[in-house]
Write a protein that holds these residues in place. Structure first.
Motif, PDB file in Angstrom:
ATOM      1  N   TYR A   1      -7.248   1.175  -1.494  1.00 27.86           N
ATOM      2  CA  TYR A   1      -6.293   2.274  -1.439  1.00 27.86           C
ATOM      3  C   TYR A   1      -5.827   2.955  -2.574  1.00 27.86           C
ATOM      4  N   LEU A   2      -5.641   2.031  -3.750  1.00 26.90           N
ATOM      5  CA  LEU A   2      -5.608   2.859  -4.978  1.00 26.90           C
ATOM      6  C   LEU A   2      -6.524   3.656  -5.381  1.00 26.90           C
TER       7      LEU A   2
ATOM      8  N   ARG B   1       4.130  12.348  -5.361  1.00 29.29           N
ATOM      9  CA  ARG B   1       3.585  13.739  -5.294  1.00 29.29           C
ATOM     10  C   ARG B   1       4.668  14.686  -6.345  1.00 29.29           C
TER      11      ARG B   1
ATOM     12  N   PHE C   1      -6.640   6.813  -3.162  1.00 27.33           N
ATOM     13  CA  PHE C   1      -5.501   7.856  -3.704  1.00 27.33           C
ATOM     14  C   PHE C   1      -5.954   8.507  -5.088  1.00 27.33           C
TER      15      PHE C   1
ATOM     16  N   ARG D   1       3.785  21.333  -5.906  1.00 31.30           N
ATOM     17  CA  ARG D   1       2.790  22.251  -6.172  1.00 31.30           C
ATOM     18  C   ARG D   1       3.403  23.519  -6.584  1.00 31.30           C
TER      19      ARG D   1
ATOM     20  N   GLU E   1      -2.402  10.974   3.066  1.00 27.62           N
ATOM     21  CA  GLU E   1      -1.653   9.726   3.060  1.00 27.62           C
ATOM     22  C   GLU E   1      -1.615   9.119   4.465  1.00 27.62           C
TER      23      GLU E   1
ATOM     24  N   LEU F   1      -3.740   5.738   5.882  1.00 28.95           N
ATOM     25  CA  LEU F   1      -2.934   4.691   6.284  1.00 28.95           C
ATOM     26  C   LEU F   1      -3.305   4.096   7.972  1.00 28.95           C
TER      27      LEU F   1
ATOM     28  N   SER G   1       2.092   1.980  -3.342  1.00 30.59           N
ATOM     29  CA  SER G   1       1.288   2.399  -4.432  1.00 30.59           C
ATOM     30  C   SER G   1       1.038   3.810  -4.150  1.00 30.59           C
ATOM     31  N   ILE G   2       1.348   4.653  -3.251  1.00 34.00           N
ATOM     32  CA  ILE G   2       1.190   5.770  -3.004  1.00 34.00           C
ATOM     33  C   ILE G   2       1.677   6.707  -3.963  1.00 34.00           C
ATOM     34  N   PRO G   3       0.807   7.361  -4.978  1.00 29.97           N
ATOM     35  CA  PRO G   3       1.309   8.135  -6.187  1.00 29.97           C
ATOM     36  C   PRO G   3       2.446   9.115  -5.620  1.00 29.97           C
TER      37      PRO G   3
ATOM     38  N   VAL H   1       0.743  -1.154  -0.064  1.00 31.60           N
ATOM     39  CA  VAL H   1       0.109  -0.076  -0.189  1.00 31.60           C
ATOM     40  C   VAL H   1       0.822   1.204  -0.018  1.00 31.60           C
TER      41      VAL H   1
ATOM     42  N   ASP I   1      -2.335  14.413  -0.487  1.00 27.25           N
ATOM     43  CA  ASP I   1      -1.145  15.143   0.239  1.00 27.25           C
ATOM     44  C   ASP I   1      -0.615  14.462   1.297  1.00 27.25           C
ATOM     45  N   ALA I   2       0.404  14.703   2.067  1.00 31.08           N
ATOM     46  CA  ALA I   2       1.116  13.935   3.070  1.00 31.08           C
ATOM     47  C   ALA I   2       0.217  14.018   4.078  1.00 31.08           C
TER      48      ALA I   2
ATOM     49  N   MET J   1      -4.370  14.728  -6.501  1.00 30.94           N
ATOM     50  CA  MET J   1      -3.485  13.953  -5.829  1.00 30.94           C
ATOM     51  C   MET J   1      -3.267  14.291  -4.319  1.00 30.94           C
TER      52      MET J   1
END
Lengths: 233, 170
Positions: B39-40, A41, B43, A44, B7, B11, A37-39, A34, B3-4, B1
């Motif tokens: 999760y895919l 970043r 995100f 910005r 995420e 989790l 799989s985090i895209p 998992v 962000d931190a 997208m």
């Protein structure tokens, strides 16, 4: 018979579910998968969106106001006239000759409309085919336009307008047989310009290269010798 | 997208999601796939999540919808299988690590009874009772009104109690 679950109240059943139903933690490999799989970043750019919006707005405003902006027109009346004739030629190229009548049949009507009469006119030969004639309004002058198509398919426009004050620029003059017309290039077209009495005549074609100059001279000679425009009034 | 912060927050719920997925699918490998797919999607569609709302309910909702999607596809595939017997319905809880004493027996009965509940009853009990989610969150995760959740909880407990009573008499 009394069992362990006979007297379970709702609250007690809920409590036992919370306490006794096993909970399974996510295995390590799943956590890793998992996380992987985090895209990624993309950093910005806080200024990008407002900048793009401003550019789009500016573009729309420019497109809106451009038609109303003053246009750059040549100061020289001769060049201005040639540019107007070239514009007319371009319009004919884009939209096609609208009046493909035989010029002789339309001459009286054209003379009435334009104030230009043709005592003689070139009606075509094996090199130039007459396409049509129509009244034109170029550089605030009424005139007559005759369109031909040459053997290679190029459109050739002849325009005659009464323009007493317009002089042919000397520095552009070219000797063609016994004549000395001016050869002017404008907007990707080549134009012959000369005076015939009170009339200014222009021939426009897209034959602009040096190799095509002789052909273009031939067109000039044909039209110059065979066409006689006069101011009708 | 994503962000931190997003995420990190999503989790935090991976154990709860895996547990839920395991009770839905009964297969560890399928639960893995289901959680990963959840999760895919989370995100991918993080921009649709409204900050300040219930992230946990949103994740459970994605997982459950994904489960239905997978099962619909697999049901179609199973229907055309040559042997006609889908092999995915083998219960996994028999393989659960044994513990000694009464607790193991109780666990087994509870698990077995839970497994026999219809999905909507199983889910509502897992979310409301086991995960301790408020009814509003459960309703969001199950895409139904709160009143329906209450009704399902009541009926699920009735059904569960009946199943446990059957085990007790045996």
């Amino acid at each position: 018979m009394t069992g362990r679950y006979d007297d379970l109240s709702d609250e007690e059943l809920g409590r036992r579910l919370r306490a006794e139903l096993p909970r399974y933690a996510a295995p390590a490999h799943l956590r890793r998968a998992v996380r992987d799989s985090i895209p990624a970043r993309v950093p910005r750019l806080p200024w990008l969106t407002p900048a793009l919006s401003a550019m789009a707005t500016a573009l729309v405003l420019i497109l809106f106001f451009v038609p109303g902006l003053p246009r750059l027109v040549p100061a020289d009346p001769a060049e201005r006239l040639v540019r107007a004739v070239v514009s007319e030629h371009t319009r004919t190229l884009l939209w096609g000759a609208r009046r493909a009548d035989v010029v002789l049949a339309t001459l009286p009507e054209l003379s009435r409309e334009t104030g230009v009469s043709l005592t003689r006119s070139f009606i075509g030969d094996d090199q130039l085919t007459l396409v049509g004639a129509e009244p034109v309004y170029v550089d605030r002058r009424r005139g007559i336009a005759i369109h031909y198509r040459d053997s290679d398919g190029h459109l050739v426009s002849y325009v005659a307008v009464p323009a007493p004050g317009v002089t042919v620029p000397d520095h552009e003059r070219v000797s063609v047989d016994r004549y000395r017309p001016a050869l002017i290039h404008d907007s990707g077209f080549a134009a012959w310009m000369w005076r015939q009495g009170e009339m200014v005549c222009v021939i426009v074609s897209d034959r602009v290269s040096n190799s095509e100059l002789e052909t273009f001279k031939g067109y000039f000679l044909r039209l110059r010798a065979a066409t006689e425009p006069l101011s009708a009034y | 997208m994503a962000d931190a912060e997003f995420e990190r927050d999503v989790l935090l719920h991976i154990d709860a999601l895996y547990n839920f997925a395991l009770y839905l699918t009964r297969h560890p490998s399928e639960a893995d796939d289901l959680v990963q797919e959840t999760y895919l999607r989370a995100f991918r569609f993080s921009h649709r999540f409204q900050r300040g709302t219930h992230l946990r309910a949103w994740l459970f909702q994605i997982l459950r919808n994904t489960f239905f999607t997978f099962y619909r596809i697999r049901d179609r595939e199973a229907a055309v299988a040559e042997d006609g017997v889908p092999d995915w319905d083998v219960p996994m809880f028999h393989d659960a690590p044994d513990e000694d004493g009464k607790a193991t027996e109780t666990h087994t009965d509870l698990e077995r009874a839970m497994r026999r509940l219809p999905e909507e009853f199983r889910t509502v009990l897992l979310l409301a009772e086991v995960e301790g989610m408020p009814l509003e969150e459960v309703a969001r995760a199950m895409s139904c009104p709160v009143g329906t959740v209450k009704s399902r909880i009541f009926r699920a407990k009735e059904r569960l109690r009946g199943l446990l009573r059957d085990y007790d008499t045996k």
